[in-house]
Design a protein around this motif. Structure first.
Motif, PDB file in Angstrom:
ATOM      1  N   SER A   1      70.046  45.258  15.351  1.00 36.56           N
ATOM      2  CA  SER A   1      68.768  44.351  15.548  1.00 36.56           C
ATOM      3  C   SER A   1      68.583  43.243  14.292  1.00 36.56           C
ATOM      4  O   SER A   1      69.205  43.403  13.472  1.00 36.56           O
ATOM      5  CB  SER A   1      67.663  45.506  15.388  1.00 36.56           C
ATOM      6  OG  SER A   1      67.625  46.165  14.160  1.00 36.56           O
TER       7      SER A   1
ATOM      8  N   SER B   1      68.253  39.195  12.877  1.00 38.74           N
ATOM      9  CA  SER B   1      69.083  37.814  13.219  1.00 38.74           C
ATOM     10  C   SER B   1      69.989  37.937  11.781  1.00 38.74           C
ATOM     11  O   SER B   1      69.716  38.528  10.661  1.00 38.74           O
ATOM     12  CB  SER B   1      68.304  36.802  13.240  1.00 38.74           C
ATOM     13  OG  SER B   1      67.286  36.737  12.171  1.00 38.74           O
TER      14      SER B   1
ATOM     15  N   THR C   1      77.241  42.588  18.809  1.00 39.13           N
ATOM     16  CA  THR C   1      75.929  42.976  19.066  1.00 39.13           C
ATOM     17  C   THR C   1      76.063  43.982  20.078  1.00 39.13           C
ATOM     18  O   THR C   1      77.183  44.007  20.717  1.00 39.13           O
ATOM     19  CB  THR C   1      75.143  41.877  19.157  1.00 39.13           C
ATOM     20  OG1 THR C   1      75.318  41.268  20.687  1.00 39.13           O
ATOM     21  CG2 THR C   1      75.233  40.871  18.220  1.00 39.13           C
TER      22      THR C   1
ATOM     23  N   VAL D   1      73.196  34.426  14.948  1.00 37.38           N
ATOM     24  CA  VAL D   1      73.235  35.477  15.986  1.00 37.38           C
ATOM     25  C   VAL D   1      71.836  36.201  15.686  1.00 37.38           C
ATOM     26  O   VAL D   1      71.505  36.864  14.761  1.00 37.38           O
ATOM     27  CB  VAL D   1      74.421  36.679  15.747  1.00 37.38           C
ATOM     28  CG1 VAL D   1      74.201  37.613  16.889  1.00 37.38           C
ATOM     29  CG2 VAL D   1      75.750  35.684  15.965  1.00 37.38           C
ATOM     30  N   ASN D   2      71.334  36.207  16.976  1.00 34.42           N
ATOM     31  CA  ASN D   2      69.753  37.048  17.004  1.00 34.42           C
ATOM     32  C   ASN D   2      69.719  38.247  18.219  1.00 34.42           C
ATOM     33  O   ASN D   2      70.370  37.839  19.158  1.00 34.42           O
ATOM     34  CB  ASN D   2      68.837  35.972  17.187  1.00 34.42           C
ATOM     35  CG  ASN D   2      67.453  36.428  17.318  1.00 34.42           C
ATOM     36  OD1 ASN D   2      67.041  37.489  16.447  1.00 34.42           O
ATOM     37  ND2 ASN D   2      66.504  36.226  18.406  1.00 34.42           N
ATOM     38  N   VAL D   3      69.570  39.300  17.663  1.00 33.97           N
ATOM     39  CA  VAL D   3      69.635  40.394  18.772  1.00 33.97           C
ATOM     40  C   VAL D   3      68.242  40.591  19.037  1.00 33.97           C
ATOM     41  O   VAL D   3      67.221  41.120  18.203  1.00 33.97           O
ATOM     42  CB  VAL D   3      70.256  41.729  18.084  1.00 33.97           C
ATOM     43  CG1 VAL D   3      70.079  42.596  19.270  1.00 33.97           C
ATOM     44  CG2 VAL D   3      71.557  41.586  17.702  1.00 33.97           C
TER      45      VAL D   3
ATOM     46  N   SER E   1      71.581  39.018  23.407  1.00 31.69           N
ATOM     47  CA  SER E   1      71.835  38.609  22.134  1.00 31.69           C
ATOM     48  C   SER E   1      72.220  36.959  22.323  1.00 31.69           C
ATOM     49  O   SER E   1      72.412  36.586  23.402  1.00 31.69           O
ATOM     50  CB  SER E   1      72.909  39.074  21.461  1.00 31.69           C
ATOM     51  OG  SER E   1      74.253  38.907  22.052  1.00 31.69           O
TER      52      SER E   1
END
Length: 509
Positions: free
Chosen positions: A161, A163, A182, A196-198, A204
């Motif tokens: 979770s 970023s 992710t 990278v953002n979950v 993602s």
């Protein structure tokens, strides 16, 4: 869990007991021999024959300069990587233990690193790459290996979770291998900057700001260049390469915020459905104030006095976020200026004596600045006064402009009121004779602002008087009861701005 992988574009694999063993492609230099290379880079000279067979070398002392030598990574000198906590805001933990600024972490497989709300941590990896972890993040270290003879590292982080911003330095001798996994994607890059953002367990987003990465999943692969991004859904092919939105224009924001909540407004961009905003206070105590997604191009946070840095990213409907815009500003909003009763704006004096009447109590102190005209930038006079000592004499007649600020406990002025004009030596027949009571507060630079003044006689439960106006000036034509009143001034706008400009006391004689 769906296996989704993003590989280095130049990765080559060999068979070394296991399929897909990673390797380093070393460019042979003049004077190199297989044994000199082995002494420098291999963990044991006993591995040299394996490298010789792998590369089909007949004479280990006669290597062709500029040719490529394939060296399996498991044969190289290596140790567990370390990382330095170069920056920490709020709270972060590794395996449940608090992380401290400047701490050196020995990274090992299985370690779990978490950040709290309004927290962030930056890890400077041993080879020089920087990993910036945002609020409410959780990730597990899968691999962290450093190759000391080349200065390169292989790092694999599994993000569950939050970023992560990654700035992976380019190593001309041996590429750094930096992988972010992710629940729906794995990114592995070298010498590039990406984020990278979950958003959730099924999606993602990968945003590339430098270099190029290739996003591959069970259903396909997608190359992403700098300035583009891709969203990967669990079990699906990576989304198409989408241009990232440009950084919002924050240049119209003022460098000084004299109001709280602060007024942070910027121009909305087409095709954007929200903005990721992050606010840091840099002085006097460094901390993260908030990190949130705004659905419009405005934000009204309640802030203490201090120095701040605002970061804003535009977000597309797909969830991809663009380049960041940053704005530094100072908040100087407290204590708010008092409610002004006298002298009224435009008052004409019979002589040169000024009798000031402000909201406040016996402990309140004020600073009044006097200007010769409205265009003056430096005051002609400055007076510090209290309610018990609120009479001053103008140095000469004519037109004057004045403003007032309340002093804090350290004797420093808060923001000043709007300017008021006064004319002295006007003559008896031209002196102002006001009826009733007028109250004045400072205006807010907001369209459609609405102002409400509430007076409540102390000891009473219900308000004595409530005044509403589109301007912060209210007139009471009937005489109010003498006594002490609780004063409240509230400001609101149709777009949701809400402020309590003042909560004070007022003596009316």
């Amino acid at each position: 869990m769906t296996a989704v992988r993003l590989f280095l574009l130049s990765t080559c694999c060999i068979s070394l007991g296991h399929a897909n063993t990673p390797e380093w492609q070393y460019t042979i230099q003049p004077g190199d021999t297989l044994w000199s290379i082995a002494r420098t880079h291999l963990s044991s000279l006993a591995h040299a024959p394996l490298v010789q067979r792998l590369n089909g070398i007949r004479n280990p002392y006669a290597l062709k300069p500029a040719s490529t030598l394939r060296i399996p990574l498991p044969l190289m000198r290596q140790h567990r990587s370390s990382a330095t906590v170069s920056d920490l805001i709020g709270e972060a933990k590794v395996d449940g233990l608090p992380i401290q600024p400047g701490q050196q972490l020995s990274l090992s497989a299985g370690q779990t690193i978490r950040t709290g709300a309004n927290s962030s941590v930056k890890l400077l990896l041993e080879e020089g790459s920087l990993v910036s972890i945002g609020p409410n993040a959780r990730f597990v270290v899968k691999e962290a290996t450093h190759f000391p003879t080349t200065g390169a590292s292989t790092t694999w982080l599994s993000v569950e979770s939050g970023s992560i911003d990654n700035s992976v330095i380019k190593n001309p001798l041996m590429p750094n291998r930096h992988t972010i996994q992710t629940p729906s994607a794995i990114t592995a890059v070298r010498g590039t900057g990406f984020r990278v953002n979950v958003a959730d367990a099924d999606r993602s987003a990968t945003e590339v700001v430098e270099g190029e990465v290739a996003v591959s999943a069970e259903q396909g692969q997608q190359a992403i260049k700098a300035g583009f991004g891709s969203v990967t859904q669990r079990g699906q092919a990576p989304g198409g390469s989408v241009p990232l939105p440009p950084a919002p224009d924050l240049s119209p924001l003022p460098a000084l915020q004299a109001f709280s909540p602060a007024i942070l407004q910027w121009t909305a961009a087409d095709g954007v459905n929200g903005y990721q905003v992050n606010l840091m206070r840099s002085q006097p105590q460094r901390r993260m104030v908030d990190d949130r997604l705004q659905n419009n191009a405005r934000w009204y946070p309640s802030l203490e006095n201090g120095h701040y840095e605002l970061t804003v990213r535009s977000q597309l409907p797909s969830g991809l976020q663009g380049y960041p815009a940053r704005h530094r500003f100072i908040v100087h909003a407290h204590p708010a200026p008092p409610l002004v009763l006298a002298p009224r704006d435009g008052t004409r004096l019979r002589a040169r004596q000024l009798n000031f009447h402000f909201s406040g109590d016996e402990n309140s102190r004020y600073r009044v600045q006097l200007f010769r005209d409205a265009n003056s930038t430096e005051p002609t006079l400055s007076w510090d006064l209290s309610l018990a000592d609120a009479t001053r004499t103008l140095p000469e007649g004519g037109n004057w402009v004045w403003r007032v600020a309340r002093l804090d406990p350290q004797g420093q002025p808060g923001p000043y009121s709007q300017p008021y004009t006064v004319q002295s030596d006007a003559g008896l027949w031209r002196a102002s004779h006001h009826k009733g009571t007028q109250f004045s507060a400072r205006p807010y630079p907001l369209p459609g602002a609405h102002y409400q003044l509430t007076l409540t006689l102390l000891g009473r439960d219900s308000p004595t008087a409530v005044y509403d106006s589109a301007h912060p000036r209210w007139q009471e034509d009937t005489r109010l009861y003498s006594g002490r009143y609780k004063v409240s001034v509230k400001v609101s706008t149709p777009d949701g701005y809400q402020a309590t400009e003042l909560e004070d006391v007022l003596q009316i004689d």
